[in-house]
Design a protein around this motif. Structure first.
Motif, PDB file in Angstrom:
ATOM      1  N   MET A 160       0.796  -1.229   0.027  1.00 24.21           N
ATOM      2  CA  MET A 160       0.068  -0.156  -0.053  1.00 24.21           C
ATOM      3  C   MET A 160       0.971   1.204  -0.055  1.00 24.21           C
ATOM      4  O   MET A 160       0.477   2.094  -0.700  1.00 24.21           O
ATOM      5  CB  MET A 160      -0.856   0.007   1.474  1.00 24.21           C
ATOM      6  N   GLN A 182       2.542  -8.112  -4.211  1.00 17.17           N
ATOM      7  CA  GLN A 182       2.275  -9.607  -3.616  1.00 17.17           C
ATOM      8  C   GLN A 182       1.888 -10.548  -4.795  1.00 17.17           C
ATOM      9  O   GLN A 182       1.460 -10.131  -5.872  1.00 17.17           O
ATOM     10  CB  GLN A 182       0.887  -9.476  -3.049  1.00 17.17           C
ATOM     11  N   GLU A 187       0.123 -14.051  -6.364  1.00 19.91           N
ATOM     12  CA  GLU A 187      -1.257 -14.479  -6.298  1.00 19.91           C
ATOM     13  C   GLU A 187      -1.740 -15.142  -4.875  1.00 19.91           C
ATOM     14  O   GLU A 187      -2.796 -15.196  -4.688  1.00 19.91           O
ATOM     15  CB  GLU A 187      -1.347 -15.704  -7.473  1.00 19.91           C
ATOM     16  N   ASP A 188      -0.725 -15.698  -4.217  1.00 18.01           N
ATOM     17  CA  ASP A 188      -0.951 -16.329  -2.978  1.00 18.01           C
ATOM     18  C   ASP A 188      -1.033 -15.120  -1.637  1.00 18.01           C
ATOM     19  O   ASP A 188      -1.159 -15.498  -0.576  1.00 18.01           O
ATOM     20  CB  ASP A 188      -0.257 -17.295  -2.549  1.00 18.01           C
ATOM     21  N   GLY A 189      -0.894 -14.006  -2.301  1.00 18.31           N
ATOM     22  CA  GLY A 189      -0.654 -12.750  -1.038  1.00 18.31           C
ATOM     23  C   GLY A 189       0.632 -12.521  -0.578  1.00 18.31           C
ATOM     24  O   GLY A 189       0.900 -11.790   0.344  1.00 18.31           O
ATOM     25  N   ARG A 201      -3.860 -19.123   7.847  1.00 20.58           N
ATOM     26  CA  ARG A 201      -3.707 -18.006   7.178  1.00 20.58           C
ATOM     27  C   ARG A 201      -3.392 -17.691   5.857  1.00 20.58           C
ATOM     28  O   ARG A 201      -4.064 -16.890   4.915  1.00 20.58           O
ATOM     29  CB  ARG A 201      -2.643 -17.067   8.077  1.00 20.58           C
ATOM     30  N   ARG A 202      -2.622 -18.747   5.485  1.00 21.93           N
ATOM     31  CA  ARG A 202      -2.219 -18.697   4.070  1.00 21.93           C
ATOM     32  C   ARG A 202      -3.262 -18.860   2.927  1.00 21.93           C
ATOM     33  O   ARG A 202      -3.260 -18.802   1.959  1.00 21.93           O
ATOM     34  CB  ARG A 202      -1.085 -19.568   3.790  1.00 21.93           C
ATOM     35  N   ILE A 261      -5.134 -15.302   2.747  1.00 28.97           N
ATOM     36  CA  ILE A 261      -4.465 -14.183   2.652  1.00 28.97           C
ATOM     37  C   ILE A 261      -4.563 -13.671   1.147  1.00 28.97           C
ATOM     38  O   ILE A 261      -4.964 -12.607   0.821  1.00 28.97           O
ATOM     39  CB  ILE A 261      -3.075 -13.948   3.148  1.00 28.97           C
ATOM     40  N   PRO A 262      -5.077 -14.724   0.193  1.00 30.19           N
ATOM     41  CA  PRO A 262      -5.339 -14.141  -1.218  1.00 30.19           C
ATOM     42  C   PRO A 262      -6.477 -13.265  -1.222  1.00 30.19           C
ATOM     43  O   PRO A 262      -6.851 -12.743  -2.351  1.00 30.19           O
ATOM     44  CB  PRO A 262      -5.040 -15.618  -1.921  1.00 30.19           C
ATOM     45  N   THR A 313      -5.295  -9.124  -0.694  1.00 28.71           N
ATOM     46  CA  THR A 313      -4.405  -8.608  -1.321  1.00 28.71           C
ATOM     47  C   THR A 313      -4.553  -7.123  -1.479  1.00 28.71           C
ATOM     48  O   THR A 313      -5.843  -6.829  -1.720  1.00 28.71           O
ATOM     49  CB  THR A 313      -3.721  -9.489  -2.218  1.00 28.71           C
ATOM     50  N   ALA A 314      -3.477  -6.400  -1.596  1.00 29.54           N
ATOM     51  CA  ALA A 314      -3.958  -4.839  -2.115  1.00 29.54           C
ATOM     52  C   ALA A 314      -4.710  -4.801  -3.489  1.00 29.54           C
ATOM     53  O   ALA A 314      -5.608  -3.904  -3.579  1.00 29.54           O
ATOM     54  CB  ALA A 314      -2.415  -4.409  -2.185  1.00 29.54           C
ATOM     55  N   ARG A 315      -4.252  -5.883  -4.269  1.00 32.77           N
ATOM     56  CA  ARG A 315      -5.037  -5.711  -5.569  1.00 32.77           C
ATOM     57  C   ARG A 315      -6.456  -5.960  -5.369  1.00 32.77           C
ATOM     58  O   ARG A 315      -7.400  -5.206  -6.005  1.00 32.77           O
ATOM     59  CB  ARG A 315      -4.314  -6.905  -6.378  1.00 32.77           C
ATOM     60  N   GLN A 328      -7.260  -5.737   7.559  1.00 35.57           N
ATOM     61  CA  GLN A 328      -6.924  -4.063   7.884  1.00 35.57           C
ATOM     62  C   GLN A 328      -7.232  -3.443   6.731  1.00 35.57           C
ATOM     63  O   GLN A 328      -7.635  -2.338   6.801  1.00 35.57           O
ATOM     64  CB  GLN A 328      -5.566  -3.933   8.536  1.00 35.57           C
ATOM     65  N   ASN A 329      -6.770  -3.956   5.565  1.00 29.93           N
ATOM     66  CA  ASN A 329      -6.741  -2.968   4.514  1.00 29.93           C
ATOM     67  C   ASN A 329      -8.217  -2.894   3.828  1.00 29.93           C
ATOM     68  O   ASN A 329      -8.645  -2.034   3.096  1.00 29.93           O
ATOM     69  CB  ASN A 329      -5.806  -3.601   3.111  1.00 29.93           C
TER      70      ASN A 329
END
Lengths: 63, 412
Positions: free
Chosen positions: A18, A26, A28-30, B111-112, B115-116, B119-121, B364-365
């Protein structure tokens, strides 16, 4: 400035992406990826901020 | 006349303060936090709900140190875990750990899988939809005319709609799960009432997860089920528990931040005017409001797995720790003049309102986007928004695990 990251510890808080999308992304898996390991001087301050905000301190900076 | 039994009434250490401590001003943390930061940054208190002691950690530096330490556990089943609300014993034995209360490697694996989704995207892609939802709710407010309760009309509705879409939970069921969720956040209910609320919500989500196992949709719960089918890390009950955390965590906290943030801006007209004149100030204002109100000290409870030293104090293995992010966020060594709301504060983003370490809030985002769009849109579309009652008549959630205001009557 040289930047490195340790993706194995990433919890995907996303604050680096951000704040400094020119330097961090990031996958694709973040998980964090590094777009440039030697960011230009104008990004140094924000990269330092991402390192201090990363909740698992996985961003390493050497200057 | 009953006989007096002093020994039974005196707590183990009479000098220890009770926790939680109440706010005396709705806009500031409990006053004692500042004294503790200055004189005893790591100190003991007695938990009101269990009568057992726990360590309070109050400075920004030490809260980060504890939350970033792999020698502390979030496992609420461990003896010594500092519970802040009553959970029936038998329920505690049987309860499934959720993401928030898991340690690695279970925590890392779950968590994994999630998290996808955050993501920011993905969050950027969600913006137009959040904007639509906010606009529709404000249209409805304007059509109804003031005064309206902003909590019901906007603050609860927006995050509830957003998280329902993300999870694939039918929004028409919201009156039910919002009620269960509110009960679960309340400090003052009995263990039985708490247990009943969790069971009711889990039973609702159990049916939903079963339906998605049979017919997956385009949503977070369905995608979690799919991944778990390929590489199982969770059983059906774990998935229900995950869905409960996402649903409750996704609307309760953001809803309270929307109400309090609107109130905070209304009470600081000069800063509100600055935000209205320059929307670029909004992201900073969101960070400062998150810091200023710090609505929960409850999500960061830990128990020491080994003896650890914090600020020269040894916390022994098995002892409970409460790193107080509300106190850390008002630490004057990081945030000068901390009880002043300043939307231009350069260091606001260093707040720990979303926690710190491996458990830092996964949403959070999403919360940031919702807050930014709500504050920005509300004060642009209804520039004359004002409180419909005096501030002194507002009822604040002093009894709740997540701080907020019960109703926020506004007009324009």
């Amino acid at each position: 400035m040289r930047v490195s990251v340790d993706p194995d510890r990433c919890v995907s808080a996303g604050q680096c992406v951000m704040l400094a999308p020119e330097v961090f992304d990031q996958d694709e898996d973040g998980i964090v990826t590094l777009l440039q390991s030697e960011p230009p001087a104008e990004l140094h301050a924000v990269v330092r901020q991402t390192a201090s905000l990363c909740p698992v301190r996985l961003i390493r900076i050497t200057e | 006349m009953t006989q007096h039994h002093p020994a039974a009434e005196v707590p183990s250490s009479p000098a220890l303060p009770d926790f939680p401590m109440r706010r005396t001003c709705p806009f500031s943390p409990p006053q004692r936090y500042a004294e503790l930061r200055e004189h005893e940054p790591v100190s003991q208190a007695v938990l009101k709900v269990t009568g057992r002691p726990a360590w309070l950690v109050t400075t920004h530096e030490h809260v980060k140190a504890v939350l970033g330490d792999s020698r502390v556990s979030s496992n609420l089943k461990l003896p010594g875990y500092p519970h802040q609300f009553p959970i029936p014993e038998e329920m505690l034995r049987e309860v499934r750990l959720m993401l928030l209360s898991m340690d690695p490697p279970e925590h890392t694996a779950q968590r994994r899988y999630l998290i996808p989704e955050f993501t920011a995207r993905r969050m950027r892609a969600l913006r137009p939809r959040v904007q639509q939802i906010v606009d529709a709710r404000i249209d409805a407010m304007l059509a109804q005319g003031g005064p309206v309760d902003l909590v019901a009309a906007l603050a609860l509705a927006v995050p509830s709609l957003v998280i329902c879409e993300l999870l694939g939970v039918p929004y028409e069921d919201h009156p039910q799960f919002e009620e269960w969720s509110a009960l679960m956040m309340n400090h003052d209910i009995s263990p039985q009432e708490y247990g009943a609320a969790v069971m009711a919500l889990d039973s609702y989500l159990d049916k939903l997860v079963t339906a998605k196992q049979a017919a997956p949709g385009d949503d977070l719960i369905s995608r979690f089920i799919e991944k778990n089918r390929e590489d199982p890390i969770a059983d059906h009950t774990d998935i229900v528990t995950m869905a409960r955390l996402m649903l409750v965590g996704g609307h309760e906290t953001t809803a309270n931040m929307i109400s309090l943030g609107v109130l905070g801006l209304l009470e600081h007209p000069e800063q509100l005017a600055a935000v209205q004149a320059d929307p670029e100030l909004l992201p900073g204002a969101v960070e400062e409001l998150l810091r200023f109100f710090s609505i929960s000290d409850s999500g960061t409870a830990r128990v020491a797995l080994e003896d650890i030293e914090v600020d020269g104090v040894v916390i022994k293995a098995g002892e409970g720790i409460l790193p107080l992010n509300n106190s850390a966020n008002h630490d004057e060594s990081v945030f000068p003049d901390p009880d002043t709301l300043d939307i231009r504060r350069a260091e606001a983003r260093s707040h720990l309102a979303f926690g710190y370490g491996i458990h830092q809030c996964i949403g959070q985002n999403l919360a940031r986007i919702e807050l930014e769009i709500v504050y920005g849109t509300l004060f642009r579309r209804i520039p004359g928004l004002k409180l419909a009652v005096p501030l002194s008549e507002l009822r604040f959630k002093d009894e709740a695990l997540v701080y907020g205001v019960h109703e926020l009557p506004v007009t324009w």
